[in-house]
Each structure stands twice: as C-alpha cells, then as structure tokens.
Design an enzyme around this catalytic site. Structure first.
Site, PDB file in Angstrom:
ATOM      1  N   TYR A 153      -7.034  29.860  -7.985  1.00 45.89           N
ATOM      2  CA  TYR A 153      -7.923  29.056  -6.950  1.00 45.89           C
ATOM      3  C   TYR A 153      -7.058  28.093  -6.223  1.00 45.89           C
ATOM      4  O   TYR A 153      -5.830  28.153  -6.315  1.00 45.89           O
ATOM      5  CB  TYR A 153      -8.520  28.194  -8.359  1.00 45.89           C
ATOM      6  N   SER A 168      -8.834  20.948   5.535  1.00 43.10           N
ATOM      7  CA  SER A 168      -9.720  21.169   4.744  1.00 43.10           C
ATOM      8  C   SER A 168      -9.228  20.888   3.277  1.00 43.10           C
ATOM      9  O   SER A 168     -10.181  20.996   2.404  1.00 43.10           O
ATOM     10  CB  SER A 168     -10.763  22.552   4.967  1.00 43.10           C
ATOM     11  N   HIS A 199      -7.661  26.254  -2.097  1.00 46.74           N
ATOM     12  CA  HIS A 199      -8.094  25.993  -0.804  1.00 46.74           C
ATOM     13  C   HIS A 199      -7.145  26.304   0.457  1.00 46.74           C
ATOM     14  O   HIS A 199      -5.844  25.960   0.488  1.00 46.74           O
ATOM     15  CB  HIS A 199      -8.704  24.547  -0.744  1.00 46.74           C
ATOM     16  N   ASP A 200      -7.696  26.442   1.491  1.00 49.47           N
ATOM     17  CA  ASP A 200      -7.099  26.493   2.874  1.00 49.47           C
ATOM     18  C   ASP A 200      -7.542  25.533   3.731  1.00 49.47           C
ATOM     19  O   ASP A 200      -8.593  24.939   3.597  1.00 49.47           O
ATOM     20  CB  ASP A 200      -7.135  27.977   3.368  1.00 49.47           C
TER      21      ASP A 200
END
Length: 460
Positions: free
Chosen positions: A307, A66, A309-310
């Site tokens: 900031y 993702s 995302h994983d």
C-alpha cells in the site's frame, strides 16, 4: 545475501545504490528509507539545489506532492473513529457550501471523495491563485458539474481532497494544517513543513525542485506551482524517514499508532473500493491509499499487496510503499523530474536484494496496435473541468498537449491503450486508454494517469 549482512554494511549498500541511481538519472538530491526486519536503513545523497550545492541530509524536507493525500485521509479516518464524521453520510452534512450544489454533488460521500469515485473534476482552481480560503474554494466547486454519477467509477481528483480539507475545518473549527499537525504529525514525531500555508514556518530546510532537460541532461531549478487552496491535496513536505514513520502508523508498529488511528480504520483505508478501477495509477484504491500487487519471493506463494501513494510536483517526486504483514516499508524522495525513473530502477534493485517492494506496472501490450479507429477517430479535444487536452497529428504520429504546457508524443498500443512521453523533460511516460460509448461505439473518454476526460470535439 543482503538481508543477512550487518546493519553498517546494509546501510552502506543502500547509500551506494541510491547514489548510483541518482547519478544515472541526473537527480541532484534524494533520500531513501527502507524498513524491514525491525530496523530502518536511511540514506541521503546529493544536493538540495544545484545553485548552492548544499548537501541533502536525512532531515531535509522534500515536497511530498500527492502523498499529502494519504495524510489527509488518515486525519479524516481519525475523525471518523472519533465519531465526528461518517464515511457514508452525504458530504453536504459537513460542507455547508455544497448544499446549493446539484443533487448528485450534494449527495456524494466522504468515502467517494477518499477513493476518487466522486465524479468531481480533477483540478479545480479559483480565479484568484493567491486565495487561501477553503470555504470559498468549496463554494466555487459547488458551481461545477460532475463527470459522472458519484460512486460510478474512478477519476483521480485533487478537488475532492481539497474538499476533505474543508470538511476538517468545518467539524473541528481549526484549519486543515493545524489539525493535521496536532492530530497526526506531532504524535508521530514529524516536524511538519507546509508549502504555501501562512503562519506555519519550520526550521527544516526545503529542497529545491529541478527540471531535467532531455537535450542537455542538465538539471535546472523549477518553480513549484501550488495554489494555497490545494494544500490538503499536496502541500506537505518532509523526509523519507518521516514517510516510514507514517507507514509504521498504518502497520500498527509506531508507538503512537493506537492514539492516532484505530486498527479497524487502518484496515478500512487499505480495503480496495469495488468501483475504484485506478487504471494508469495502481492496481486498486482504498480510502486514501493505493494498492499494489507485489512479487513474493517465496516458492509457490501468492503475491502480497503493498500500500502507499506516489506524488509528483513540478520538478520532484515522492514514493511510499508498505506491506503490513511483514512490517516492510520503502520511501523515496527526490528533487528532479527524473525521480520517477529512479524509483522504477530502485524497485528492481531492491527486489534483487530481497526486499520485494511492489509497484504498479500497467498492462501495456507490446504488440503493434490492432483494431484501432482511423487516427481521426481519436483526434480532437477532451475536457475535465478547466483542463483541456488536445490530440492532433504531428509528423505522422499523434501529439498530446494541454494548456499548462504539457507536450507529449503518443504511441498507440492494442486494446485502446496508449502511452504518452513528454518532449520537454525527462520523466516516466504516462499510460492511458480510450473508452468507447456503449451505444454509439465512438470514443467517449480519454483516461490519462488515472484521470478521465470527456470527448468534447473531434479534430477538423
């Protein structure tokens, strides 16, 4: 102190740390890149797959999962800055297949898709798992029903990012992966690797994903399931160094930053949306980037926001964090289900070394659950599109399952919060909560890992 050591010493320490944590968590292979003080340290350890024993290099590609969404969002904001798209215009203006959808869906905006506040179901799939057409995908989505009114609340949705890929196609006349390659990746010096995207080969070697079994502790190769129509949400692969280069774009430090995305839209991507309560995933959500409140090691200083995302795939994980004020970035790639556990330990170790990287720590009460319904008030089925979760009694406790093979034991906490631990693989637990209906007081939603599922039935 670590930060005062010479570059070679720091590089060895970072490599030794990654190797130790990979061994602890039975991760076959991993990469770590850390940027601070104007320099980037990079480490690569282990093997790409347990069968061949081929060593991981700094250039080995790992599935981003993702984290791909952050790249797709960057592409969308680049098209916004060029005047090709408008964030608050109805999506139907760019995706003609949605003009036949109901009023709520046809009115949702790019901003809502980017921030997961559109109300779309999380993981819509086509009946034909080999279908590549995002146009057909959008047509199918138009026939679904929203979970809630657009803009009302947060519910993580791969579906929304697949629609963003369709918007890219519609306004550019090019496929999503071609546009991303030409407008974002190549300017950053990233040689792209796209999973399950036709006619887009790469000479880079792709690491194999692995499942670590809880009984034996052995890592076994795992098949990576990814429908081609999910490409804009999760089909990109690359290295930890690629992710740090991407972070450099968002911090305005990469030489190509100004040509890919202007500073105003970089800031807009980082600005949390007021209704994006990303419980179970992050402290907030902007336009494609999650927000994490991190520690600040200066005396009496307020925590700084990082900031990123994983990303998780079947047998791998990927993590990116960056902090623009100090130009810091951390990226980790792994090829095992235990990669998320490695990440949690890595965050703590880096903080001890003076790199105050942020991570999301859900506020899960330690106290025993109080003021809960009787278990039968929670048991039953919950749905989000085609996804169905089942909560049933099991040996005096509660077991969660779905149609994909997920089986997890549920632990209840205070404030309607619960954790769920998989029984078939070693990985970090999920955090969720139950939401009550304001009128009846009954359980209406189950939120799990940032996704909302509506109560369908109670258990008999």
């Amino acid at each position: 102190m670590f930060l005062r050591q010479g570059g070679d010493v720091k590089a060895r320490l970072v490599t030794e740390l990654l190797r130790e944590l990979a061994r602890k968590h039975m991760v076959p292979g991993a990469q770590l890149a850390v940027r601070f003080g104007g320099e980037t340290l990079s480490a690569a350890v282990g093997v790409t797959d347990v069968g061949s024993g081929k060593p991981v290099t700094r250039g080995t590609a790992f599935a981003f999962g993702s984290v791909t969404k952050a790249f797709t969002a960057t592409l969308i904001l680049g098209l916004v800055s060029d005047g090709d798209l408008e964030l608050d215009a109805p999506v139907r203006e760019y995706i003609p297949e949605l003009r036949s959808a109901d009023e709520g869906m046809s009115a949702m905006t790019l901003r809502q898709l980017l921030s997961h506040t559109s109300g779309l179901v999380a993981d819509h799939e086509l009946d034909d798992a080999e279908e590549h057409s995002l146009r057909r995908y959008a047509t199918s989505v138009a026939a679904t029903h929203l979970l809630h009114r657009p803009g009302r609340s947060f519910s993580y949705a791969n579906t929304g990012y697949n629609l963003l890929g369709r918007a890219v196609e519609a306004v550019t006349g090019m496929q999503w992966h071609t546009t991303l390659r030409d407008f974002v990746l190549r300017p950053l010096g990233i040689e792209p690797v796209f999973l399950h995207v036709p006619d887009e080969g790469s000479a880079r070697y792709l690491a194999t994903c692995h499942t670590v079994h809880p009984d034996s502790g052995l890592a076994c190769p795992a098949g990576l399931f990814l429908p081609p129509t999910w490409a804009p949400a999760s089909a990109l692969a690359g290295s930890a160094e690629d992710l740090v280069a991407f972070a450099g774009l968002h911090m305005g430090l990469h030489p190509a930053a100004g040509t890919v995305l202007d500073d105003a839209h970089r800031r807009e991507m980082r600005t949390p949306e007021p209704t994006a309560d990303a419980f179970g995933m992050a402290d907030g959500w902007g336009l494609g980037l999650a927000c994490y409140q991190g520690p600040d090691q200066r005396p009496h200083a307020a925590p700084r926001t990082w900031y990123g995302h994983d990303g998780t795939v079947d047998g791998g994980s990927c993590h990116l964090r960056f902090e623009p004020e100090n130009g810091m970035a951390v990226a980790l790639t792994t090829n095992a289900t235990t990669g998320s556990l490695l990440w949690s330990d890595l965050v703590e170790e880096l903080r001890l070394l003076g790199v105050p990287v942020a991570d999301y720590s859900p506020d899960v009460p330690d106290a025993p659950p109080v003021e809960w319904f009787e278990p039968t008030g929670l048991l039953g089925d919950y749905g989000n599109g085609d996804t169905r979760f089942s909560l049933r009694p099991h040996h005096g406790g509660i077991r969660l399952s779905d149609l994909t093979g997920l089986v997890a034991d549920v632990t209840l906490h205070d404030r309607m919060i619960f954790t769920a631990q998989r029984v078939d693989a070693v990985e970090a637990s999920y955090t969720g909560r139950f939401v009550l209906d304001g009128d009846t007081g009954a359980v209406a939603l189950m939120q799990l890992g940032g996704r909302s599922a509506q109560r369908l039935t109670s258990a008999a």
